[in-house]
Design an enzyme around this catalytic site. Structure first.
Site, PDB file in Angstrom:
ATOM      1  N   ILE A 105      14.441  -3.798  -6.760  1.00 55.21           N
ATOM      2  CA  ILE A 105      14.307  -5.156  -6.241  1.00 55.21           C
ATOM      3  C   ILE A 105      14.549  -6.182  -7.333  1.00 55.21           C
ATOM      4  O   ILE A 105      15.303  -7.147  -7.156  1.00 55.21           O
ATOM      5  CB  ILE A 105      12.910  -5.354  -5.609  1.00 55.21           C
ATOM      6  CG1 ILE A 105      12.700  -4.395  -4.443  1.00 55.21           C
ATOM      7  CG2 ILE A 105      12.734  -6.801  -5.142  1.00 55.21           C
ATOM      8  CD1 ILE A 105      13.638  -4.614  -3.296  1.00 55.21           C
ATOM      9  N   ASP A 150      10.384  -6.076 -18.244  1.00 59.82           N
ATOM     10  CA  ASP A 150      10.046  -4.768 -17.693  1.00 59.82           C
ATOM     11  C   ASP A 150       9.434  -3.931 -18.802  1.00 59.82           C
ATOM     12  O   ASP A 150       9.689  -4.190 -19.992  1.00 59.82           O
ATOM     13  CB  ASP A 150      11.286  -4.070 -17.119  1.00 59.82           C
ATOM     14  CG  ASP A 150      10.938  -3.103 -15.997  1.00 59.82           C
ATOM     15  OD1 ASP A 150      10.277  -2.092 -16.280  1.00 59.82           O
ATOM     16  OD2 ASP A 150      11.320  -3.370 -14.845  1.00 59.82           O
ATOM     17  N   LYS A 153       4.308   1.407  -6.837  1.00 56.01           N
ATOM     18  CA  LYS A 153       4.558   1.378  -5.394  1.00 56.01           C
ATOM     19  C   LYS A 153       4.448   2.732  -4.698  1.00 56.01           C
ATOM     20  O   LYS A 153       4.410   2.784  -3.469  1.00 56.01           O
ATOM     21  CB  LYS A 153       5.944   0.799  -5.125  1.00 56.01           C
ATOM     22  CG  LYS A 153       7.095   1.657  -5.666  1.00 56.01           C
ATOM     23  CD  LYS A 153       8.439   1.037  -5.317  1.00 56.01           C
ATOM     24  CE  LYS A 153       9.574   1.940  -5.772  1.00 56.01           C
ATOM     25  NZ  LYS A 153      10.896   1.394  -5.393  1.00 56.01           N
ATOM     26  N   SER A 204       5.319  -8.938  -2.269  1.00 50.37           N
ATOM     27  CA  SER A 204       4.299  -8.042  -1.750  1.00 50.37           C
ATOM     28  C   SER A 204       4.942  -7.011  -0.824  1.00 50.37           C
ATOM     29  O   SER A 204       6.156  -6.774  -0.887  1.00 50.37           O
ATOM     30  CB  SER A 204       3.216  -8.833  -1.019  1.00 50.37           C
ATOM     31  OG  SER A 204       2.122  -8.000  -0.677  1.00 50.37           O
ATOM     32  N   LYS A 224       2.654  -2.741   3.353  1.00 51.27           N
ATOM     33  CA  LYS A 224       1.510  -1.835   3.207  1.00 51.27           C
ATOM     34  C   LYS A 224       0.222  -2.586   2.885  1.00 51.27           C
ATOM     35  O   LYS A 224      -0.861  -1.998   2.877  1.00 51.27           O
ATOM     36  CB  LYS A 224       1.812  -0.789   2.134  1.00 51.27           C
ATOM     37  CG  LYS A 224       2.927   0.176   2.538  1.00 51.27           C
ATOM     38  CD  LYS A 224       3.256   1.144   1.432  1.00 51.27           C
ATOM     39  CE  LYS A 224       4.320   2.144   1.889  1.00 51.27           C
ATOM     40  NZ  LYS A 224       5.584   1.508   2.275  1.00 51.27           N
ATOM     41  N   VAL A 260      12.704  -0.633   1.465  1.00 48.48           N
ATOM     42  CA  VAL A 260      14.041  -1.060   1.086  1.00 48.48           C
ATOM     43  C   VAL A 260      14.931   0.166   0.936  1.00 48.48           C
ATOM     44  O   VAL A 260      14.608   1.093   0.183  1.00 48.48           O
ATOM     45  CB  VAL A 260      14.017  -1.861  -0.228  1.00 48.48           C
ATOM     46  CG1 VAL A 260      15.427  -2.214  -0.667  1.00 48.48           C
ATOM     47  CG2 VAL A 260      13.187  -3.126  -0.051  1.00 48.48           C
ATOM     48  N   VAL A 296      13.103   7.009   0.490  1.00 44.17           N
ATOM     49  CA  VAL A 296      13.438   8.202   1.251  1.00 44.17           C
ATOM     50  C   VAL A 296      14.939   8.493   1.249  1.00 44.17           C
ATOM     51  O   VAL A 296      15.349   9.659   1.312  1.00 44.17           O
ATOM     52  CB  VAL A 296      12.904   8.062   2.702  1.00 44.17           C
ATOM     53  CG1 VAL A 296      13.672   6.986   3.461  1.00 44.17           C
ATOM     54  CG2 VAL A 296      12.980   9.392   3.432  1.00 44.17           C
ATOM     55  N   ARG A 304       1.194  12.561   3.842  1.00 42.53           N
ATOM     56  CA  ARG A 304       0.676  12.588   2.484  1.00 42.53           C
ATOM     57  C   ARG A 304      -0.575  11.712   2.385  1.00 42.53           C
ATOM     58  O   ARG A 304      -0.837  10.891   3.265  1.00 42.53           O
ATOM     59  CB  ARG A 304       1.753  12.097   1.516  1.00 42.53           C
ATOM     60  CG  ARG A 304       3.023  12.940   1.541  1.00 42.53           C
ATOM     61  CD  ARG A 304       4.108  12.317   0.693  1.00 42.53           C
ATOM     62  NE  ARG A 304       4.484  10.998   1.197  1.00 42.53           N
ATOM     63  CZ  ARG A 304       5.344  10.186   0.593  1.00 42.53           C
ATOM     64  NH1 ARG A 304       5.897  10.554  -0.533  1.00 42.53           N
ATOM     65  NH2 ARG A 304       5.642   9.015   1.117  1.00 42.53           N
TER      66      ARG A 304
END
Length: 659
Positions: free
Chosen positions: A309, A329, A383, A422, A425, A465, A472, A557
């Site tokens: 992102i 980062d 995340k 955000s 979730k 995303v 996934v 999970r």
């Protein structure tokens, strides 16, 4: 035979390097002039043979010189030698016919003028016609020979046999280009007709099939090529065709949009259709004028800039001409990789790459003092749900504590806008990741409500995303490449999806909205069953689910819901000027009494007190129902079905099964 084969191999080795470069145009002009000379000689020879007079071969008389000169002048005027001979098309045939016709007409006129003045002709009129016929034939033959030779030399045994989808003009033009330019990668063996009313049987001497014919017989091709415009049409208007194409077990390739050619059209940019292409919705319309005023000549800090992102936000900001972008980062290698990409693709961009951890307020203060950012996009976060369930303090430390550090500094340094990324979730969270994000949302709201607040705090909330790190899509792709099985946690699990570029464009748009404290939610479309996603990804590779690639269910999970929500219970939305962005109106908005609880949560995180930190988090986020529900002494009979975590088998009624 063996000797002939060796000679052919050596010949190909000799001329292969030559055909990879462009022959200078002057050489083509010289060859065309030589063709005119040979044609003129042949015309004179035939005319003299017919009249019974002798004419020495390859003599250069002044009538012959005049004819060749006229032809050469028209070559120059029409520029018939400018095109690449290897890519000759019907248009080039017309050009050569035009050149030859003009030459013939001009020679006939000069012939008659010369006859009126001297009672003789350069050549008989019949000879002029013969000359024109021979010239055009040789020019045409030369181009066909070069084109076919180039195709033969560059033909690959590994070329993909493919169909062209459609028989419209654009599809035929695409087919012509692929046949002539890209035969080394694709061997076009036919067209697929989507309109049964059309009566054509062959195009470019290639057969035309219907989808039903391909399904009824064993297809000869391995792939099908479709233009981007046609793919968008069948995806949005007639999805049944898309399903039929997938059933053919063919790989689907698409030709990019014309505007993506960068002024250099090339069929070499064909790419396999990916699941993102099938899920991409209509293009987003941004208020570019307003965003340019907001971001132009500004110093912008992007946290998590090396992530999926964050890096896309950086790229989306570039067209608005920021003064400088600060890439922050803690991951060294990914930050180095994104900097190499920026140096290559956006060499004029001014940016700084900064290694820092958002949990270190001292380090963040140094960055704010050094670079004086005016706008902050905060995307740094942990995340991965199951991993955060096993490391709850780390999740709270980064997602809540890190956000708090940045937000406090934004207030202290009077940052113009602070945009917090955000997640869905955070709505009725059943996992620590979502709850930690919700706590951060509450803290952002608390700062937005402070008197005399100079910083506009904005929260954006969206779902999964496509293609982001750890999502996934790349996980399924790797499993398919390894031959399976593809693992899905539950047959009924569903998720909202957006493409990376779509999500980041909306983040930038939302960043320019509001007065502070709003939570913006994005139109995510219909939720998608993960099992359907797996089926489509397998079929896109030309394989069959549960035949070529097995699909296995592994169970939900820790902390995982069957489905996600974008709005919490009793929340409603208000529209904005952008149709895909709404404001969440919550019943549990920030209350000033939560300030003490937020401060206590911070101290518990610093003390690494997991149990009490989770208890405090539950108090701050009452809708948080964790997996280990017994630890919180909650009566399960009073818990809403959608709040139950991984032991739940309940899914919403209106889940769409469609991709």
């Amino acid at each position: 035979m063996a000797i002939a084969k060796k000679i052919k191999v050596q010949f190909l080795k000799l001329i292969r390097p030559m055909v990879k470069n462009y022959v200078p145009r002057r050489f083509i002009f010289i060859i065309d002039v030589c063709i005119a000379f040979i044609a003129a000689q042949a015309a004179f020879f035939l005319i003299h043979s017919a009249t019974g007079t002798d004419h020495p071969i390859f003599t250069f008389t002044w009538p012959l010189f005049a004819i060749v000169t006229i032809q050469a002048l028209y070559y120059i005027v029409v520029k018939s030698y400018f095109g690449l001979v290897r890519y000759s098309s019907f248009r080039d045939v017309i050009t050569q016919l035009k050149v030859t016709s003009l030459s013939v007409v001009t020679i006939l006129l000069i012939n008659h003028i010369y006859y009126l003045t001297s009672s003789t002709k350069l050549i008989l009129d019949a000879g002029v016609i013969i000359y024109g016929f021979i010239t055009f034939s040789l020019l045409f033959f030369f181009r066909v020979l070069v084109k076919r030779t180039y195709q033969s030399i560059n033909a690959s045994k590994n070329s993909i046999s493919a169909y062209i989808l459609g028989t419209d003009r654009a599809d035929i033009a695409m087919g012509e280009g692929l046949i002539s330019e890209h035969s080394d990668s694709f061997n076009i063996i036919g067209f697929v007709n989507l309109d049964n009313r059309k009566m054509l049987t062959r195009i470019y001497n290639l057969p035309i099939y219907s989808i039903s014919q391909l399904k009824a017989s064993n297809t000869l091709a391995n792939a099908i090529i479709v233009s981007d415009e046609k793919l968008q049409h069948i995806k949005n208007e007639d999805s049944s065709i898309l399903n039929e194409l997938l059933d053919l077990k063919l790989k689907i390739y698409k030709l990019p949009k014309i505007q993506d050619y960068n002024n250099n059209p090339s069929f070499s940019s064909l790419k396999e259709v990916k699941i993102e292409d099938l899920l991409q919705r209509s293009p987003i319309k941004l208020n570019n004028l307003k965003l340019s005023e907001l971001y132009k000549d500004k110093v912008i800090l992007v946290t998590g800039a090396a992530g999926s992102i964050g890096s896309e936000i950086v790229k989306q900001l570039i067209p608005f001409s920021p003064k400088k972008i600060i890439l922050l980062d803690q991951a060294e290698t990914p930050l180095h990789d994104i900097s190499l990409c920026l140096d290559k693709e956006f060499s004029s961009l001014t940016y700084e790459k900064v290694i820092a951890n958002v949990r270190s307020k001292k380090r963040l203060r140094e960055i704010f003092e050094t670079y004086q950012p005016q706008i902050v996009f905060h995307g740094a976060a942990y995340k991965h749900v199951p991993m955060m369930e096993a490391n709850p303090i780390e999740s709270l430390s980064v997602n809540f504590y890190g956000t708090r550090n940045l937000a406090e500094l934004a207030t202290e340094f009077k940052i113009e806008r602070f945009v917090f990324v955000s997640t869905d979730k955070a709505v009725n969270p059943t996992n620590i990741m979502g709850a930690s994000k919700r706590a951060a949302e509450i803290y952002i709201q608390s700062l937005a409500k402070l008197p005399q607040q100079k910083t506009t705090f904005i929260t954006t909330r969206f779902g999964n995303v496509l293609g982001s790190n750890g999502s996934v899509i790349p996980h399924f792709k790797k499993q398919i490449e390894e031959g399976g099985p593809v693992t899905v946690t539950h047959p009924e699990i569903t998720r909202y999806f957006m493409t990376i570029d779509e999500a980041c464009q909306l983040v930038l748009e939302a960043g320019g909205m509001g007065n502070g404290g709003e939570i913006y939610v994005f139109d995510m479309g219909s939720p998608i069953k993960i099992i359907n996603l797996a089926h489509h990804m397998i079929r896109l590779t030309g394989l069959v689910p549960n035949e070529d690639i097995a699909i296995e269910f592994t169970g939900l999970r820790p902390g995982e819901k069957l489905y996600e929500e974008l709005l919490a219970d009793k929340e409603t939305t208000l529209p904005t000027h952008h149709e895909k962005i709404m404001i969440a109106q919550a019943t549990h908005t920030y209350d000033s009494s939560q300030n003490t609880q937020l401060s206590e949560l911070l101290q518990l995180i610093k003390q690494n007190n997991i149990k009490e930190a989770l208890q405090k988090l539950k108090f701050l986020v009452p809708e948080y129902i964790p997996v280990n529900i017994d630890d919180f002494k909650i009566d399960k009979n009073h818990v809403q079905p959608h709040q139950i975590a991984s032991f739940s088998n309940i899914s919403p009624k209106n889940i769409s099964d469609k991709l």
